[in-house]
Design an enzyme around this catalytic site. Structure first.
Site, PDB file in Angstrom:
ATOM      1  N   CYS A   8       0.829  -1.206   0.000  1.00 29.37           N
ATOM      2  CA  CYS A   8       0.000   0.000   0.000  1.00 29.37           C
ATOM      3  C   CYS A   8       0.863   1.255   0.000  1.00 29.37           C
ATOM      4  O   CYS A   8       0.589   2.214  -0.728  1.00 29.37           O
ATOM      5  CB  CYS A   8      -0.928  -0.006   1.212  1.00 29.37           C
ATOM      6  N   CYS A  46      -5.917  -2.709   7.486  1.00 30.25           N
ATOM      7  CA  CYS A  46      -7.074  -1.816   7.553  1.00 30.25           C
ATOM      8  C   CYS A  46      -8.341  -2.411   6.960  1.00 30.25           C
ATOM      9  O   CYS A  46      -9.443  -2.054   7.374  1.00 30.25           O
ATOM     10  CB  CYS A  46      -6.742  -0.486   6.878  1.00 30.25           C
TER      11      CYS A  46
END
Length: 356
Positions: A95, A195
């Site tokens: 990410c 997340c």
């Protein structure tokens, strides 16, 4: 300088925003929707409104960018594919490289910003972008929160446009400073490990979202002797002891995952060793001919740096071979190997492809 600050609503990103504002820069608070409501019920309009209110109260412009489709393509789908292949991926490192310092940084530039600041606990030298300069990435001053490991895959040209205001801070001091200023983050709790996975339960997430995961197979010793059966290689990690369901004369650990045979290889603690690993997708931050003689690696986030010999493979500039100075617990294929010098400067990072 016009700096965009990536804000999630948490303590660290709000403190980063405050630091950049107080340094006198032109600031845009940039909030990304990485997750769609389909992925998590926590991504709501209410949260976004609360984050915007907090940012504007500090005097920052606010911009929201929907990157959920790209996040699914570049982070979630590779995460699932890695488990299908028997690997243990590191989605946070991916990410950072593809999203936060990739597409989100591109958004910042479109808004006119020369740099993007984040709440990562890491340091850059120089600490502000300068045209034509290369930068070096260093461990953050807080050893408990240092995130340089997760940033080791971010390319040099992306780091050259980054700012890390928290690099010289410790977490407890960040909290204390915000409290002293009377600033309450809209989302003050610690972020979860991954997340997009509720409760960090990756097994439940994969069961619900991933088709085609490999099924049950044999659990074997090094000599091929079958001692049981596993429930799918994706449910195990190298070094794991709990949850094997084997009654044996001494504790058994996962030594490796043999994808070709769909076999889980287990053995004793004494057998749980590796000499090194081979990495692919290597991101070189310092040219190897400038590395010191003594280098160190981390193959897990909360691991102490270990001495190693690291050399590029002959078959390509984006691969490297790591030989541990002493036998070491086997790292998991799919994880990141970050290379450091003794002072904590990051030299390179890569994805572990195989362990030997």
């Amino acid at each position: 300088m016009h700096i965009a600050v990536a804000v999630s609503g948490g303590t660290d990103s709000l403190f980063a925003l405050l630091q950049v504002l107080e340094a006198g820069h032109q600031v845009t608070a940039l909030h990304a929707h990485f997750l769609s409501p389909h992925d998590t019920p926590e991504t709501t309009a209410h949260n976004t409104q609360a984050i915007e209110k907090a940012c504007r109260a500090l005097g920052a412009d606010f911009h929201v960018e929907d990157l959920s489709a790209a996040f699914r393509k570049h982070v979630i789908e590779p995460f699932i594919d890695a488990y299908r292949q028997g690997r243990t991926p590191n989605p946070c490192a991916r990410c950072n490289a593809s999203m936060k310092f990739g597409l989100l940084a591109d958004t910042a530039r479109k808004l006119g910003a020369q740099a993007i600041a984040t709440g990562h606990y890491a340091r850059l030298q120089p600490d502000l972008p300068r045209p034509g300069n290369t930068v070096s990435l260093w461990r953050g001053d807080d050893p408990a929160k240092d995130q340089s490991y997760f940033l080791s895959l971010v390319p040099q040209h992306r780091l050259a446009c980054a700012v890390f205001p928290l690099g010289g801070w410790r977490k407890q001091d960040v909290r204390a400073h915000l409290k002293q200023r009377g600033i309450v983050p809209p989302l003050p709790s610690e972020s979860q490990e991954i997340c997009f996975i509720p409760g960090d339960d990756y097994r439940a997430y994969l069961t619900a979202h991933a088709a085609g995961l490999p099924g049950a197979g044999p659990m074997v010793l090094r000599d091929g002797h079958v001692v049981g059966h596993h429930n799918g290689l994706w449910q195990y990690t190298e070094g794991q002891r709990r949850g094997l369901g084997i009654a044996w004369s001494e504790p058994l650990y996962v030594l490796e995952k043999d994808v070709s045979r769909n076999a889980l290889v287990v053995g004793t603690r004494k057998q749980l060793t590796a000499r090194g690993c081979r990495c692919v997708g290597v991101n070189t931050l310092v040219p190897p001919d400038q590395w010191p003689d003594a280098v160190y690696v981390k193959t897990r986030y909360r691991q102490t740096m270990i001495a190693a010999q690291v050399t590029p493979d002959a078959d390509g500039a984006d691969t490297m071979r790591v030989i541990f100075a002493a036998s070491h617990t086997p790292p998991a294929a799919g994880q990141v190997a970050a290379v450091y010098d003794a002072a904590g400067r990051v030299l390179a990072g890569g994805i572990i492809a195989s362990v030997f």
